[in-house]
Each structure stands twice: as structure tokens, then as C-alpha cells.
Design an enzyme around this catalytic site. Structure first.
Site, PDB file in Angstrom:
ATOM      1  CE  LYS A 158      10.266  41.450  32.403  1.00  0.00           C
ATOM      2  NZ  LYS A 158       9.025  41.762  33.094  1.00  0.00           N
TER       3      LYS A 158
HETATM    4  C1  LIG Z   1       6.626  42.903  38.217  1.00  0.00           C
HETATM    5  C2  LIG Z   1       7.078  44.046  37.394  1.00  0.00           C
HETATM    6  N1  LIG Z   1       7.447  45.201  37.989  1.00  0.00           N
HETATM    7  C3  LIG Z   1       7.853  46.257  37.287  1.00  0.00           C
HETATM    8  C4  LIG Z   1       7.919  46.224  35.905  1.00  0.00           C
HETATM    9  C5  LIG Z   1       8.398  47.425  35.141  1.00  0.00           C
HETATM   10  O1  LIG Z   1       9.688  47.228  34.674  1.00  0.00           O
HETATM   11  P1  LIG Z   1      10.181  47.886  33.301  1.00  0.00           P
HETATM   12  O2  LIG Z   1       9.978  49.341  33.441  1.00  0.00           O
HETATM   13  O3  LIG Z   1      11.612  47.520  33.203  1.00  0.00           O
HETATM   14  O4  LIG Z   1       9.355  47.301  32.237  1.00  0.00           O
HETATM   15  C6  LIG Z   1       7.563  45.043  35.238  1.00  0.00           C
HETATM   16  C7  LIG Z   1       7.645  44.939  33.775  1.00  0.00           C
HETATM   17  O5  LIG Z   1       8.628  44.527  33.236  1.00  0.00           O
HETATM   18  C8  LIG Z   1       7.145  43.938  35.994  1.00  0.00           C
HETATM   19  O6  LIG Z   1       6.776  42.802  35.385  1.00  0.00           O
END
Ligand SMILES: Cc1ncc(COP(=O)(O)O)c(C=O)c1O
Length: 315
Positions: A158
């Protein structure tokens, strides 16, 4: 939406004032996008604030950093404690927590390894992300932008820089009158939204793209999978062709910000009869029951924040 500032920001183990959390314009992160981060929700329950899946978020932060050879000088548990401390000290809930690890002000040049690692945790008041329509569903499009190609930018990290791609997806969607865009991967299979994972209900099973389709390993995605399995719904992590979105029985987003958001239409094609379908509703109901403390936290997803004292505790 403007951020309402809180009193303190956690920086490298110390609590500093909100206005003092500044960076030099020549910091590595400003020039080369060298950061990894998290987005975490803290819910307000009748017995006090509760952070959703704090250890999982901190593990993903450490993993995101490791991919980029960034050494986080704190353990997962120390990072969890830092989040708890920050929420307690600022006393603002429900809130969003933004842990951030970045390459700071040091040498300039593409090589990041000479720049210091800085860890910041910020929290602030926050409500719903995909907004007003989220009970009846939102209207989305398939983006003309693809998600990150394998072996270019690692989608499992991330990283702040990944969100340049997300920004292109989001801007295009908004300018064309949609709430969000769904990106395909480089091979044309469904990947994810600009900031959400995606689920499709098709012929009674729940489908979601596997990690190999350039998706972030979402923590809410994992929670949805756990809930669906408990409900005896078949969960299939499998490549999803674009056209399955148009003939699906139900489609929804999952994410920290989006929580569980039903999708009402894709490219102006109504999903089934529109609105949230029964599986989406069942998962949404159970998810909110747990995070709001209506039912016991049987999956151990929540970390309680003590609210008795505002005295900072050093981590
Ligand atoms: C690109 C992306 N995909 C998926 C998610 C969903 O992840 P999470 O459920 O850990 O927030 C996020 C958000 O964090 C994201 O930025």
C-alpha cells in the site's frame, strides 16, 4: 472534504502538535513518492472506541515497507499501541487513522536508501466515504485506466505512489458522473476500485479477484470472506471477466473507507434489479453489527481504546 485537525500527531514515538508535523520540500517522499501507509477505522461503541483489525493493518504496513526495503523501527504490537495511544489522547471518535511511513529529508536522488525513515500516525473525525447512496447502491464505471501491471509497481504494497494510478481512475469516474471506477488488470480481468476491493455474486457464489490480479490484500476483503464462509456462502477467489459485472446478481465494494458499499449499476447497466442484493445486505448487516458492537466480536476484529485518561503514554 476538509480534515478537521486534532491536537496531536504521533511522530517517531513522540506526540507532537498537529501544526508541527511538517516536511521539507526536498524530502525524498515529496520528490519520488516514497511512502507506504494505512487507513484504519476506529468505531464508537457504547463501551468505548474500538479500532478495526489494528494488528492486521500494522502487519500490512510493515509488509508494504518491507517490499520497498524500508525498515520500520517498531514492532507490529508497538505500532498498534501507538494507534491506541493517539486515539485516546486526541479523544476524537469515530475516526480515521492514517499511519504513514515515509522517506524523509536526506540525500536527494532516486536511491532512497540514504534518506531517513519517518513514521507518522494521524487521526481525525470521519464518516462515510462513498456517501449518501451507500444503502441503495452506487453507480460506477469500468475505468479506461488499468490497474498496476505485475512487476511494475507492487500492488500488494500500500504505497503512496500507487495512488497516482488510483487518482486517474477516480478523477475519470467523477468527471463522467460516476461515484467510482473499477479498474481492470493489464490482461483485461477485473481488478479493484481506486480504493476498494470488489465482490461479485454470480449464480449463488461470491467471487473476488485473487491477489495476482493486481489487488491490494484488503483487510475488509478478508473480513467479508470470513463472514461469507460463516454464512455457508461459497467464496471463489478467481479471475473475473469484465462482462460478469453486467450480468451479476450482486456487486459490492469492500474497504476501510467504503466499508461494504453495494453497486447499483456498472457503465449504466443496472446490476440485477438495482439496489443491494440479499447476500450484500446480509454481509453488510453482520459487518456493521460487529463493528458497532451490536453483537459480540467473535472474530476478534476490534482493539479497545481506553478512555479513562488523557495522559500520553510513551511508546
Ligand atoms: C487500492 C485499494 N484496494 C483495496 C482497498 C481496501 O483495503 P482495506 O479493506 O484494507 O481498506 C483499499 C483501501 O485501503 C485500496 O486503497
Amino acid at each position: 472534504m476538509a480534515v478537521k485537525k486534532t491536537e496531536k500527531i504521533w511522530h517517531n514515538g513522540k506526540l507532537i502538535n498537529w501544526d508541527d508535523a511538517t516536511l521539507h520540500v526536498m524530502a525524498h517522499v515529496v520528490n519520488y513518492g516514497s511512502s507506504v501507509f494505512e487507513g484504519v477505522r476506529c468505531y464508537s461503541q457504547s463501551k468505548g472506541p474500538a479500532i478495526f483489525r489494528a494488528p492486521e493493518h500494522m502487519q500490512r504496513l510493515i509488509n508494504s515497507a518491507k517490499i520497498y526495503r524500508m525498515e520500520v523501527p517498531y514492532t507490529r504490537d508497538e505500532l498498534v499501541a501507538a494507534m491506541v495511544e493517539l486515539v485516546r489522547v486526541n479523544g476524537v471518535t469515530p475516526c480515521y487513522i492514517r499511519p504513514l511511513v515515509l522517506r524523509g529529508y536526506g540525500q536527494l536522488g532516486v536511491n532512497p536508501m540514504e534518506s531517513p525513515i519517518d513514521v507518522y500516525f494521524v487521526n481525525y473525525e470521519w464518516g462515510r466515504y462513498l456517501g449518501h447512496g451507500s444503502d441503495e447502491g452506487v453507480d460506477v464505471c469500468v475505468s479506461s485506466w488499468n490497474r498496476l501491471a505485475p512487476n511494475t509497481m507492487p500492488a500488494m504494497s500500500k504505497a503512496g505512489a500507487n495512488y497516482m494510478n488510483s487518482q486517474l481512475i477516480k478523477m475519470e469516474a467523477l468527471l463522467n458522473g460516476y461515484v467510482e471506477g473499477i479498474a481492470l488488470d493489464v490482461n483485461g480481468n477485473v481488478s479493484e476500485g481506486s480504493g476498494e476491493n470488489l465482490f461479485v455474486v454470480y449464480q449463488g457464489s461470491l467471487y473476488t479477484p485473487p491477489l495476482g490480479n493486481s489487488v491490494l490484500p484488503g483487510i475488509t476483503r478478508d473480513a467479508v470472506i470470513q463472514l461469507a464462509k460463516e454464512m455457508a456462502i461459497t467464496v471463489v477467489e478467481h479471475m473475473i471477466p469484465r462482462e460478469m459485472l453486467y450480468i451479476a446478481d450482486e456487486v459490492f465494494f469492500s474497504g476501510t473507507a467504503a466499508e461494504i458499499t453495494p453497486i447499483r449499476s456498472v457503465d449504466k447497466i443496472t446490476v440485477a434489479k438495482g439496489g443491494a442484493g440479499p447476500i450484500t445486505k446480509a454481509i453488510q448487516r453482520e459487518f456493521f453489527n460487529i463493528v458497532n458492537g451490536v453483537v459480540p466480536d467473535r472474530f476478534h476484529w476490534l482493539t479497545a481504546v481506553p478512555v479513562d485518561s488523557k495522559q500520553p503514554v510513551a511508546v
